[in-house]
Design a protein around this motif. Structure first.
Motif, PDB file in Angstrom:
ATOM      1  N   GLY A 169     -30.431   8.179 -11.712  1.00 39.21           N
ATOM      2  CA  GLY A 169     -30.880   8.681 -10.418  1.00 39.21           C
ATOM      3  C   GLY A 169     -31.629   7.636  -9.621  1.00 39.21           C
ATOM      4  N   TYR A 170     -32.386   6.790 -10.323  1.00 42.26           N
ATOM      5  CA  TYR A 170     -33.155   5.734  -9.660  1.00 42.26           C
ATOM      6  C   TYR A 170     -32.230   4.693  -9.032  1.00 42.26           C
ATOM      7  N   ILE A 171     -31.256   4.230  -9.805  1.00 43.70           N
ATOM      8  CA  ILE A 171     -30.296   3.252  -9.293  1.00 43.70           C
ATOM      9  C   ILE A 171     -29.464   3.852  -8.159  1.00 43.70           C
ATOM     10  N   LEU A 172     -29.036   5.110  -8.348  1.00 44.67           N
ATOM     11  CA  LEU A 172     -28.258   5.789  -7.312  1.00 44.67           C
ATOM     12  C   LEU A 172     -29.071   5.940  -6.027  1.00 44.67           C
ATOM     13  N   SER A 173     -30.368   6.235  -6.161  1.00 45.61           N
ATOM     14  CA  SER A 173     -31.244   6.365  -4.990  1.00 45.61           C
ATOM     15  C   SER A 173     -31.311   5.047  -4.228  1.00 45.61           C
ATOM     16  N   PHE A 174     -31.463   3.944  -4.967  1.00 48.19           N
ATOM     17  CA  PHE A 174     -31.546   2.637  -4.305  1.00 48.19           C
ATOM     18  C   PHE A 174     -30.234   2.276  -3.617  1.00 48.19           C
ATOM     19  N   ILE A 175     -29.110   2.481  -4.309  1.00 50.10           N
ATOM     20  CA  ILE A 175     -27.805   2.137  -3.727  1.00 50.10           C
ATOM     21  C   ILE A 175     -27.549   2.940  -2.456  1.00 50.10           C
ATOM     22  N   LEU A 176     -27.797   4.251  -2.524  1.00 51.21           N
ATOM     23  CA  LEU A 176     -27.556   5.095  -1.352  1.00 51.21           C
ATOM     24  C   LEU A 176     -28.537   4.766  -0.229  1.00 51.21           C
ATOM     25  N   ALA A 177     -29.800   4.460  -0.596  1.00 53.58           N
ATOM     26  CA  ALA A 177     -30.783   4.082   0.430  1.00 53.58           C
ATOM     27  C   ALA A 177     -30.349   2.794   1.125  1.00 53.58           C
ATOM     28  N   TRP A 178     -29.833   1.844   0.357  1.00 49.45           N
ATOM     29  CA  TRP A 178     -29.375   0.576   0.952  1.00 49.45           C
ATOM     30  C   TRP A 178     -28.169   0.798   1.865  1.00 49.45           C
ATOM     31  N   LEU A 179     -27.237   1.643   1.419  1.00 46.81           N
ATOM     32  CA  LEU A 179     -26.057   1.930   2.238  1.00 46.81           C
ATOM     33  C   LEU A 179     -26.436   2.652   3.532  1.00 46.81           C
ATOM     34  N   VAL A 180     -27.335   3.630   3.414  1.00 45.82           N
ATOM     35  CA  VAL A 180     -27.769   4.373   4.598  1.00 45.82           C
ATOM     36  C   VAL A 180     -28.514   3.462   5.562  1.00 45.82           C
ATOM     37  N   ALA A 181     -29.264   2.499   5.011  1.00 49.44           N
ATOM     38  CA  ALA A 181     -30.035   1.579   5.860  1.00 49.44           C
ATOM     39  C   ALA A 181     -29.144   0.686   6.712  1.00 49.44           C
ATOM     40  N   GLN A 182     -27.886   0.532   6.329  1.00 47.99           N
ATOM     41  CA  GLN A 182     -26.977  -0.320   7.099  1.00 47.99           C
ATOM     42  C   GLN A 182     -26.440   0.383   8.342  1.00 47.99           C
ATOM     43  N   LEU A 183     -26.670   1.709   8.439  1.00 44.27           N
ATOM     44  CA  LEU A 183     -26.158   2.472   9.573  1.00 44.27           C
ATOM     45  C   LEU A 183     -27.111   2.388  10.760  1.00 44.27           C
ATOM     46  N   THR A 184     -26.606   2.777  11.928  1.00 46.55           N
ATOM     47  CA  THR A 184     -27.470   2.853  13.107  1.00 46.55           C
ATOM     48  C   THR A 184     -28.367   4.088  13.003  1.00 46.55           C
ATOM     49  N   LYS A 185     -29.299   4.233  13.927  1.00 47.52           N
ATOM     50  CA  LYS A 185     -30.375   5.212  13.791  1.00 47.52           C
ATOM     51  C   LYS A 185     -29.890   6.655  13.636  1.00 47.52           C
ATOM     52  N   VAL A 186     -29.018   7.125  14.510  1.00 46.68           N
ATOM     53  CA  VAL A 186     -28.613   8.534  14.487  1.00 46.68           C
ATOM     54  C   VAL A 186     -27.833   8.886  13.212  1.00 46.68           C
ATOM     55  N   PRO A 187     -26.739   8.173  12.885  1.00 46.16           N
ATOM     56  CA  PRO A 187     -26.052   8.503  11.623  1.00 46.16           C
ATOM     57  C   PRO A 187     -26.932   8.275  10.395  1.00 46.16           C
ATOM     58  N   ARG A 188     -27.842   7.292  10.456  1.00 44.66           N
ATOM     59  CA  ARG A 188     -28.756   7.062   9.328  1.00 44.66           C
ATOM     60  C   ARG A 188     -29.637   8.286   9.098  1.00 44.66           C
ATOM     61  N   THR A 189     -30.158   8.857  10.160  1.00 43.23           N
ATOM     62  CA  THR A 189     -31.004  10.044  10.042  1.00 43.23           C
ATOM     63  C   THR A 189     -30.231  11.227   9.478  1.00 43.23           C
ATOM     64  N   ILE A 190     -29.001  11.397   9.957  1.00 44.69           N
ATOM     65  CA  ILE A 190     -28.170  12.520   9.501  1.00 44.69           C
ATOM     66  C   ILE A 190     -27.845  12.387   8.019  1.00 44.69           C
ATOM     67  N   PHE A 191     -27.402  11.202   7.604  1.00 46.48           N
ATOM     68  CA  PHE A 191     -27.033  11.004   6.196  1.00 46.48           C
ATOM     69  C   PHE A 191     -28.255  11.074   5.288  1.00 46.48           C
ATOM     70  N   ALA A 192     -29.400  10.558   5.741  1.00 47.35           N
ATOM     71  CA  ALA A 192     -30.621  10.644   4.941  1.00 47.35           C
ATOM     72  C   ALA A 192     -31.012  12.098   4.725  1.00 47.35           C
ATOM     73  N   LEU A 193     -30.880  12.918   5.746  1.00 48.26           N
ATOM     74  CA  LEU A 193     -31.196  14.346   5.622  1.00 48.26           C
ATOM     75  C   LEU A 193     -30.227  15.046   4.686  1.00 48.26           C
ATOM     76  N   ILE A 194     -28.940  14.696   4.791  1.00 45.59           N
ATOM     77  CA  ILE A 194     -27.939  15.301   3.909  1.00 45.59           C
ATOM     78  C   ILE A 194     -28.219  14.961   2.444  1.00 45.59           C
ATOM     79  N   LEU A 195     -28.553  13.698   2.173  1.00 40.60           N
ATOM     80  CA  LEU A 195     -28.799  13.269   0.794  1.00 40.60           C
ATOM     81  C   LEU A 195     -30.113  13.805   0.251  1.00 40.60           C
ATOM     82  N   TYR A 196     -31.087  13.965   1.132  1.00 41.09           N
ATOM     83  CA  TYR A 196     -32.417  14.424   0.697  1.00 41.09           C
ATOM     84  C   TYR A 196     -32.472  15.935   0.493  1.00 41.09           C
ATOM     85  N   SER A 197     -31.679  16.682   1.251  1.00 44.84           N
ATOM     86  CA  SER A 197     -31.779  18.145   1.234  1.00 44.84           C
ATOM     87  C   SER A 197     -31.540  18.797  -0.132  1.00 44.84           C
ATOM     88  N   PRO A 198     -30.642  18.283  -1.004  1.00 46.53           N
ATOM     89  CA  PRO A 198     -30.486  18.928  -2.317  1.00 46.53           C
ATOM     90  C   PRO A 198     -31.763  18.953  -3.146  1.00 46.53           C
TER      91      PRO A 198
END
Length: 294
Positions: free
Chosen positions: A82-111
Motif C-alpha cells: 500500500g505504501y509503494i502503491l500510494s507513492f506511485i499513484l501520488a507521483w502519477l497524479v502529480a504529473q497532471l494539471t490542476k483540475v484532473p489532479r484534484t479529481i483523481f486525488a479525490l477518487i483515489l482517496y475516497s475509498p
C-alpha cells in the motif's frame, strides 16, 4: 507579564497535552497494568504477573499458529504494498494539471473514507457465495467453475480477499501527504540534476523527489504501519463473524476484540494489546531510520 511569556508555550500546548494524557498516555498505562492481571470486567483486577504473556506465547495455539502468521502475512503485503502503491499513484497524479489532479486525488482517496460502507455494499456483493454473486456468476458463465464458491467463508480465500480490499482502500492521508510532498519539490532541483547528468525520470525520482520529501515519506510510512497493524474490521465485516471462519482472517486486533469484548478476559486482551503496541513501535523505529533525519 515576563512569567506569563516564559510559560506561554506550555499554556498553548496545554489543550493538546491534556487530551494526549487523558486519551493516549493514561489508557496505555492502564493497559500495561491490566496486562499483568486477571480481569473479567466484573471482579477487581487480580495481579498474576507475567502469566498472560506466558500463556500468549506458549499456550495460545490460535495466536501462534493463526493470528500471528495471518498478521505478519497481511502486514508484509498490505503495508509495503500500500505504501509503494500510494507513492506511485501520488507521483502519477502529480504529473497532471490542476483540475484532473484534484479529481483523481479525490477518487483515489475516497475509498479510505467509505471503506466500511462500500465493503458491505460492493465487496460482499462481488464475493457473494451464491450464484448471484458477481464473481461466481461470471466464473459460472465462462465455465471456469461448475458450482458457486463460498469466497468469504472459505479459509482458502478469505485472507487474500482481505488483502485486496485493504490495498484498494489504502490511499489515505499518507497518499495525500506524498502528493503534497511531490508537488512542493523545488523545480530548480530537477533542472540542476539534469545538468549534472540525470538522464531519465526514474533517476529523477530516486535522487531528487524522494530525498526532497523525506518528512512526507516518513509520515506516510508511519500511517501505513499503524493502519496495517490496527486493521480489524475487514475480515469480520467480510465474513460476518468474529472469529472469522477457522480463524483464516483473524488478525491481532480481532484477537483482542475476541478476548476483551466477547470472552471478557480483559487482562489477557490487554497483554495482546501491549504486544501489538511494541510491534508498531519497532516498525515505526525502522521507518524513522529510513526516512528520518539521522
Amino acid at each position: 507579564m515576563k512569567k506569563i511569556k516564559k510559560y506561554m508555550h506550555w499554556i498553548l500546548l496545554s489543550p493538546y497535552l491534556t487530551l494526549f494524557i487523558i486519551f493516549i498516555l493514561l489508557p496505555i498505562i492502564v493497559a500495561i497494568y491490566l496486562s499483568f492481571t486477571y480481569f473479567n470486567a466484573i471482579q477487581s483486577p487480580r495481579w498474576i504477573g507475567l502469566q498472560n504473556y506466558v500463556n500468549l506465547f506458549t499456550r495460545d495455539e490460535i495466536f501462534m499458529q493463526k493470528v500471528l502468521p495471518n498478521t505478519i502475512k497481511f502486514s508484509l503485503i498490505v503495508g509495503p504494498g500500500g505504501y509503494i502503491l500510494s507513492f506511485i499513484l501520488a507521483w502519477l497524479v502529480a504529473q497532471l494539471t490542476k483540475v484532473p489532479r484534484t479529481i483523481f486525488a479525490l477518487i483515489l482517496y475516497s475509498p479510505s473514507l467509505t471503506a466500511g460502507v462500500t465493503m458491505a455494499v460492493v465487496w460482499r456483493v462481488l464475493f457473494n457465495g451464491d450464484q448471484q454473486g458477481y464473481l461466481n456468476a461470471l466464473l459460472l458463465k465462462l465455465g471456469f467453475i461448475d458450482k458457486p464458491i463460498q469466497w468469504l467463508q472459505s479459509p482458502e480465500y478469505l485472507l487474500t480477499i482481505m488483502i485486496i480490499v485493504s490495498l484498494w482502500s489504502s490511499m489515505g492521508v499518507g497518499f495525500l501527504a506524498m502528493l503534497a510532498g511531490i508537488l512542493n519539490v523545488d523545480e530548480t532541483l530537477y533542472e540542476a540534476a539534469y545538468i549534472d547528468g540525470i538522464k531519465n525520470r526514474l533517476q529523477e525520482i530516486i535522487y531528487i523527489t524522494i530525498p526532497s520529501m523525506k518528512p512526507q515519506m516518513l509520515f506516510g510510512a508511519v500511517m501505513s504501519i499503524v493502519q496495517t497493524f490496527t486493521t480489524a474490521g475487514i475480515g469480520v465485516a467480510l465474513s460476518g463473524t468474529n472469529p472469522t471462519p477457522q480463524y483464516a482472517g483473524q488478525l491481532i486486533v480481532n484477537h483482542i476484540e475476541d478476548y476483551g469484548f466477547l470472552r471478557y478476559e480483559m487482562g489477557y486482551a490487554a497483554a495482546v494489546s501491549v504486544v501489538l503496541l511494541i510491534i508498531i513501535y519497532l516498525f515505526s523505529k525502522i521507518a524513522w531510520k529510513l526516512f528520518g533525519d539521522n
